[in-house]
Motif scaffolding. Structure first.
Motif, PDB file in Angstrom:
ATOM      1  N   UNK A   1     -28.740  -4.626 -16.432  1.00 20.22           N
ATOM      2  CA  UNK A   1     -30.014  -4.327 -17.076  1.00 20.22           C
ATOM      3  C   UNK A   1     -30.106  -4.934 -18.466  1.00 20.22           C
ATOM      4  N   UNK A   2     -28.997  -4.915 -19.205  1.00 22.84           N
ATOM      5  CA  UNK A   2     -28.982  -5.500 -20.548  1.00 22.84           C
ATOM      6  C   UNK A   2     -29.227  -7.007 -20.491  1.00 22.84           C
ATOM      7  N   UNK A   3     -28.571  -7.674 -19.545  1.00 25.90           N
ATOM      8  CA  UNK A   3     -28.743  -9.122 -19.420  1.00 25.90           C
ATOM      9  C   UNK A   3     -30.192  -9.456 -19.077  1.00 25.90           C
ATOM     10  N   UNK A   4     -30.767  -8.725 -18.139  1.00 22.28           N
ATOM     11  CA  UNK A   4     -32.157  -8.979 -17.747  1.00 22.28           C
ATOM     12  C   UNK A   4     -33.108  -8.732 -18.921  1.00 22.28           C
ATOM     13  N   UNK A   5     -32.827  -7.713 -19.719  1.00 23.32           N
ATOM     14  CA  UNK A   5     -33.659  -7.450 -20.893  1.00 23.32           C
ATOM     15  C   UNK A   5     -33.550  -8.579 -21.907  1.00 23.32           C
ATOM     16  N   UNK A   6     -32.359  -9.122 -22.056  1.00 19.42           N
ATOM     17  CA  UNK A   6     -32.182 -10.245 -22.972  1.00 19.42           C
ATOM     18  C   UNK A   6     -32.981 -11.462 -22.495  1.00 19.42           C
ATOM     19  N   UNK A   7     -32.945 -11.704 -21.198  1.00 22.12           N
ATOM     20  CA  UNK A   7     -33.694 -12.833 -20.642  1.00 22.12           C
ATOM     21  C   UNK A   7     -35.192 -12.635 -20.879  1.00 22.12           C
ATOM     22  N   UNK A   8     -35.685 -11.441 -20.612  1.00 27.30           N
ATOM     23  CA  UNK A   8     -37.107 -11.158 -20.825  1.00 27.30           C
ATOM     24  C   UNK A   8     -37.483 -11.318 -22.292  1.00 27.30           C
ATOM     25  N   UNK A   9     -36.585 -10.893 -23.175  1.00 31.82           N
ATOM     26  CA  UNK A   9     -36.862 -11.016 -24.608  1.00 31.82           C
ATOM     27  C   UNK A   9     -36.958 -12.477 -25.021  1.00 31.82           C
ATOM     28  N   UNK A  10     -36.045 -13.304 -24.508  1.00 29.72           N
ATOM     29  CA  UNK A  10     -36.069 -14.731 -24.849  1.00 29.72           C
ATOM     30  C   UNK A  10     -37.341 -15.399 -24.321  1.00 29.72           C
ATOM     31  N   UNK A  11     -37.746 -15.035 -23.110  1.00 31.74           N
ATOM     32  CA  UNK A  11     -38.972 -15.608 -22.551  1.00 31.74           C
ATOM     33  C   UNK A  11     -40.171 -15.197 -23.396  1.00 31.74           C
ATOM     34  N   UNK A  12     -40.229 -13.924 -23.763  1.00 31.29           N
ATOM     35  CA  UNK A  12     -41.345 -13.417 -24.560  1.00 31.29           C
ATOM     36  C   UNK A  12     -41.392 -14.101 -25.929  1.00 31.29           C
ATOM     37  N   UNK A  13     -40.242 -14.244 -26.566  1.00 31.17           N
ATOM     38  CA  UNK A  13     -40.203 -14.901 -27.870  1.00 31.17           C
ATOM     39  C   UNK A  13     -40.612 -16.367 -27.765  1.00 31.17           C
ATOM     40  N   UNK A  14     -40.205 -17.026 -26.681  1.00 34.54           N
ATOM     41  CA  UNK A  14     -40.588 -18.428 -26.483  1.00 34.54           C
ATOM     42  C   UNK A  14     -42.095 -18.555 -26.307  1.00 34.54           C
ATOM     43  N   UNK A  15     -42.685 -17.637 -25.549  1.00 36.06           N
ATOM     44  CA  UNK A  15     -44.134 -17.674 -25.333  1.00 36.06           C
ATOM     45  C   UNK A  15     -44.883 -17.424 -26.637  1.00 36.06           C
ATOM     46  N   UNK A  16     -44.410 -16.475 -27.429  1.00 36.55           N
ATOM     47  CA  UNK A  16     -45.046 -16.207 -28.721  1.00 36.55           C
ATOM     48  C   UNK A  16     -44.926 -17.415 -29.644  1.00 36.55           C
TER      49      UNK A  16
END
Length: 223
Positions: free
Chosen positions: A175-190
């Motif tokens: 779950x932590x790894x998946x959250x990190x991936x989602x965070x990186x995607x979100x930051x890239x989109x922003x």
């Protein structure tokens, strides 16, 4: 392929050996005598890795497909407790190797450990989990069939269980790894949205001052 011509080679060397005996000469022995099983198992081991290399080096390589193939090699081909697909195995006729030769078993263990250290530790080492940008995994999240990250979550969980961690702990780390991936995607989109907004603002023409005429200078009272 050497193994496909094995019987022919054995017969050829056997004939040379017989001829040497007839001519009272020192016979030539087959240099690979006794190594056929080692070669079969090593070829079966490297077969999937070769497919992975070919896929990753293609001109039109799809990084998500490469990552999935990488997962498959590590989880299926290199796992010590798994039976190995024989290189002659097909979808219609599955052939498995249940017990590897010592050489093939050692090679498999070394490849597994190398992949674990150089890549899959990003899913098991807490420091790496917080530091890695997870670029490949971010690409996976943007794939329409893999965007829920279920495949990644399973790989992370299994990777941690292989290290002896309990299911609950392995699941938490996944779950932590998946959250990190989602965070990186979100930051890239922003970041992309922010840059686009900045570019649009930079390309807008600056407002021009209105044209006006200077009023006539007032007549001096001293003139």
């Amino acid at each position: 392929m050497l193994l496909r011509k094995w019987e022919v080679l054995v017969s050829w060397y056997e004939e040379r050996r017989n001829k040497s005996f007839r001519d009272n000469e020192e016979p030539d022995s087959f240099p690979l005598d006794g190594l056929k099983l080692d070669l079969e198992h090593l070829l079966s081991l490297f077969n999937r890795i070769t497919i992975l290399n070919r896929k990753s080096q293609a001109q039109d390589a799809n990084q998500v497909e490469v990552l999935l193939a990488f997962f498959h090699v590590w989880l299926k081909t290199l796992q010590l407790g798994q039976k190995l697909d024989h290189y002659n195995s097909t979808r219609e006729k599955r052939i498995y190797i249940e017990k590897l030769t010592p050489l093939a078993k050692f090679t498999r263990a070394m490849l597994y450990q190398t992949m674990q250290t150089n890549f899959f530790s990003r899913y098991t080492d807490q420091a790496k989990i917080t530091q890695r940008p997870f670029i490949f995994e971010c690409q996976m999240m943007l794939h329409p069939r893999l965007k829920n990250l279920e495949t990644l979550s399973n790989v992370v969980r299994i990777s941690n269980q292989h290290l002896g961690r309990q299911f609950a702990d392995a699941n938490r780390i996944a779950g932590e790894v998946c959250q990190q991936v989602k965070r990186h995607v979100w930051e890239s989109m922003l970041s992309v949205v922010s840059e686009q907004g900045h570019d649009q603002q930079a390309t807008q023409p600056e407002p021009q001052p209105e044209h006006f005429q200077l009023a006539s200078a007032p007549t001096s009272v001293f003139s």
